[in-house]
Design a protein around this motif. Sequence first.
Motif, PDB file in Angstrom:
ATOM      1  N   LYS A  96     -26.719  -0.019   5.239  1.00 54.11           N
ATOM      2  CA  LYS A  96     -27.423  -1.306   5.318  1.00 54.11           C
ATOM      3  C   LYS A  96     -27.583  -1.692   6.787  1.00 54.11           C
ATOM      4  CE  LYS A  96     -24.653  -3.905   2.679  1.00 54.11           C
ATOM      5  NZ  LYS A  96     -24.068  -5.069   1.965  1.00 54.11           N
ATOM      6  N   SER A 102     -24.711  -1.353  -2.712  1.00 54.47           N
ATOM      7  CA  SER A 102     -24.111  -0.234  -3.455  1.00 54.47           C
ATOM      8  C   SER A 102     -24.283   1.096  -2.715  1.00 54.47           C
ATOM      9  CB  SER A 102     -24.736  -0.129  -4.853  1.00 54.47           C
ATOM     10  OG  SER A 102     -24.562  -1.339  -5.544  1.00 54.47           O
ATOM     11  N   GLU A 149     -22.236   3.132  -1.594  1.00 53.63           N
ATOM     12  CA  GLU A 149     -21.302   4.208  -1.965  1.00 53.63           C
ATOM     13  C   GLU A 149     -21.915   5.232  -2.915  1.00 53.63           C
ATOM     14  OE1 GLU A 149     -20.651   0.981  -1.978  1.00 53.63           O
ATOM     15  OE2 GLU A 149     -18.971   0.709  -0.597  1.00 53.63           O
ATOM     16  N   ASP A 161     -20.731   1.896   6.460  1.00 52.27           N
ATOM     17  CA  ASP A 161     -20.638   0.671   5.679  1.00 52.27           C
ATOM     18  C   ASP A 161     -19.361  -0.086   6.025  1.00 52.27           C
ATOM     19  OD1 ASP A 161     -21.591  -1.194   3.868  1.00 52.27           O
ATOM     20  OD2 ASP A 161     -20.829  -0.162   2.092  1.00 52.27           O
ATOM     21  N   ILE A 162     -19.277  -1.281   5.464  1.00 57.22           N
ATOM     22  CA  ILE A 162     -18.100  -2.114   5.660  1.00 57.22           C
ATOM     23  C   ILE A 162     -16.973  -1.676   4.735  1.00 57.22           C
ATOM     24  CG2 ILE A 162     -17.300  -4.439   5.113  1.00 57.22           C
ATOM     25  CD1 ILE A 162     -19.757  -5.431   6.513  1.00 57.22           C
ATOM     26  N   GLU A 204     -13.260  -3.034   3.552  1.00 59.35           N
ATOM     27  CA  GLU A 204     -12.315  -4.144   3.679  1.00 59.35           C
ATOM     28  C   GLU A 204     -10.960  -3.669   3.171  1.00 59.35           C
ATOM     29  OE1 GLU A 204     -13.659  -7.746   1.849  1.00 59.35           O
ATOM     30  OE2 GLU A 204     -11.872  -8.855   2.462  1.00 59.35           O
ATOM     31  N   THR A 205     -10.828  -3.546   1.866  1.00 57.07           N
ATOM     32  CA  THR A 205      -9.562  -3.038   1.322  1.00 57.07           C
ATOM     33  C   THR A 205      -9.603  -1.512   1.174  1.00 57.07           C
ATOM     34  OG1 THR A 205     -10.403  -3.235  -0.926  1.00 57.07           O
ATOM     35  CG2 THR A 205      -9.241  -5.146  -0.033  1.00 57.07           C
ATOM     36  N   GLY A 206     -10.778  -0.942   1.131  1.00 58.45           N
ATOM     37  CA  GLY A 206     -10.922   0.505   0.917  1.00 58.45           C
ATOM     38  C   GLY A 206     -11.031   0.851  -0.567  1.00 58.45           C
ATOM     39  N   THR A 244     -13.352   0.124  -2.881  1.00 51.58           N
ATOM     40  CA  THR A 244     -14.652   0.628  -3.363  1.00 51.58           C
ATOM     41  C   THR A 244     -14.799   2.109  -3.039  1.00 51.58           C
ATOM     42  OG1 THR A 244     -15.546  -1.558  -2.889  1.00 51.58           O
ATOM     43  CG2 THR A 244     -17.129   0.148  -3.439  1.00 51.58           C
TER      44      THR A 244
HETATM   45  C1  PRP Z   1     -19.122  -4.524   0.749  1.00 49.27           C
HETATM   46  C2  PRP Z   1     -19.280  -3.114   1.284  1.00 49.27           C
HETATM   47  C3  PRP Z   1     -18.474  -2.291   0.309  1.00 49.27           C
HETATM   48  C4  PRP Z   1     -17.357  -3.248  -0.107  1.00 49.27           C
HETATM   49  C5  PRP Z   1     -16.104  -2.905   0.656  1.00 49.27           C
HETATM   50  O1  PRP Z   1     -20.047  -4.659  -0.285  1.00 49.27           O
HETATM   51  O2  PRP Z   1     -20.645  -2.736   1.338  1.00 49.27           O
HETATM   52  O3  PRP Z   1     -19.237  -1.915  -0.801  1.00 49.27           O
HETATM   53  O4  PRP Z   1     -17.782  -4.580   0.258  1.00 49.27           O
HETATM   54  O5  PRP Z   1     -15.017  -3.656   0.226  1.00 49.27           O
HETATM   55  P1  PRP Z   1     -13.614  -2.967  -0.143  1.00 49.27           P
HETATM   56  O6  PRP Z   1     -13.268  -2.022   0.983  1.00 49.27           O
HETATM   57  O7  PRP Z   1     -12.639  -4.124  -0.214  1.00 49.27           O
HETATM   58  O8  PRP Z   1     -13.760  -2.263  -1.438  1.00 49.27           O
HETATM   59  P2  PRP Z   1     -20.586  -6.055  -0.800  1.00 49.27           P
HETATM   60  O9  PRP Z   1     -19.545  -6.709  -1.642  1.00 49.27           O
HETATM   61  O10 PRP Z   1     -21.050  -6.865   0.371  1.00 49.27           O
HETATM   62  O11 PRP Z   1     -21.787  -5.607  -1.736  1.00 49.27           O
HETATM   63  P3  PRP Z   1     -23.021  -4.653  -1.537  1.00 49.27           P
HETATM   64  O12 PRP Z   1     -22.817  -3.512  -2.466  1.00 49.27           O
HETATM   65  O13 PRP Z   1     -24.182  -5.491  -1.909  1.00 49.27           O
HETATM   66  O14 PRP Z   1     -23.098  -4.177  -0.106  1.00 49.27           O
END
Ligand code: PRP
Length: 210
Positions: free
Chosen positions: A118, A142, A144, A157-158, A160-162, A164
């Motif tokens: 993104k 999405s 992933e 991508d971002i 946070e907790t890992g 996803t």
């Molecule tokens: C963000 C990012 C990951 C997820 C990571 O998605 O793109 O999919 O959070 O978080 P985690 O490491 O705690 O699992 P977001 O919720 O912004 O939704 P998106 O799929 O629309 O990008």
Amino acid sequence: MKQMINIALPKGRLGEKVYSILEASGFECPSIREQNRKLIFENEEKGVRYFWVKPSDVVIYVERGAADIGIAGKDIILEYSPDIYELADLGIGKCRMAVAAKKDFCDRRDGVLRVATKFPNIARNYYNSQSRDIDIIKLNGSIEIAPILGLSDVIVDIVETGKTLYENNLEPKQDIVDISAILIANKVSYKFKNAEINGICEAVRKNLNL
Ligand code: PRP
């Protein structure tokens, strides 16, 4: 007379946390807590007008002066490079930007790497710094799923907790940059509404022990 400060809040969990901090810092606006679908809320006495916008749009409102200040993730700031001031790192909404891929994926650096993201500018800058040829596949969410279906080799991508990544059999391969929420200001507003903006900034800093 006190000048109203327009504040762009990112819709969602981070924005709610940020509003709670502003409220606790003396800039409450009780109507924002009412259950309705309004997007703009004002407390004339405190000199603040809040509005909810899509998190990635906060930088647009602030850069163009429709908001005097706002709260944006460092990811959005790095991606769009808006012409704004960064007043304070609030130290909340912490996560990181990372490269991730299937567990068994290893970049042999032969050929072009397909990167789904993104954040095309962040990805391009990162791989430029590595002198790696890439093909960017811009997606809107999405992310992933891309390597699982063979649309890309890796994602940027971002994390946070890992969770996803883990639940989709992917793993982080390289960290790119740490992310957190930043209090930003429009450059002209910062000059002409300096006392009011600094008043809010200092109260927030104090509240967060920054
Ligand atoms: C963000 C990012 C990951 C997820 C990571 O998605 O793109 O999919 O959070 O978080 P985690 O490491 O705690 O699992 P977001 O919720 O912004 O939704 P998106 O799929 O629309 O990008």
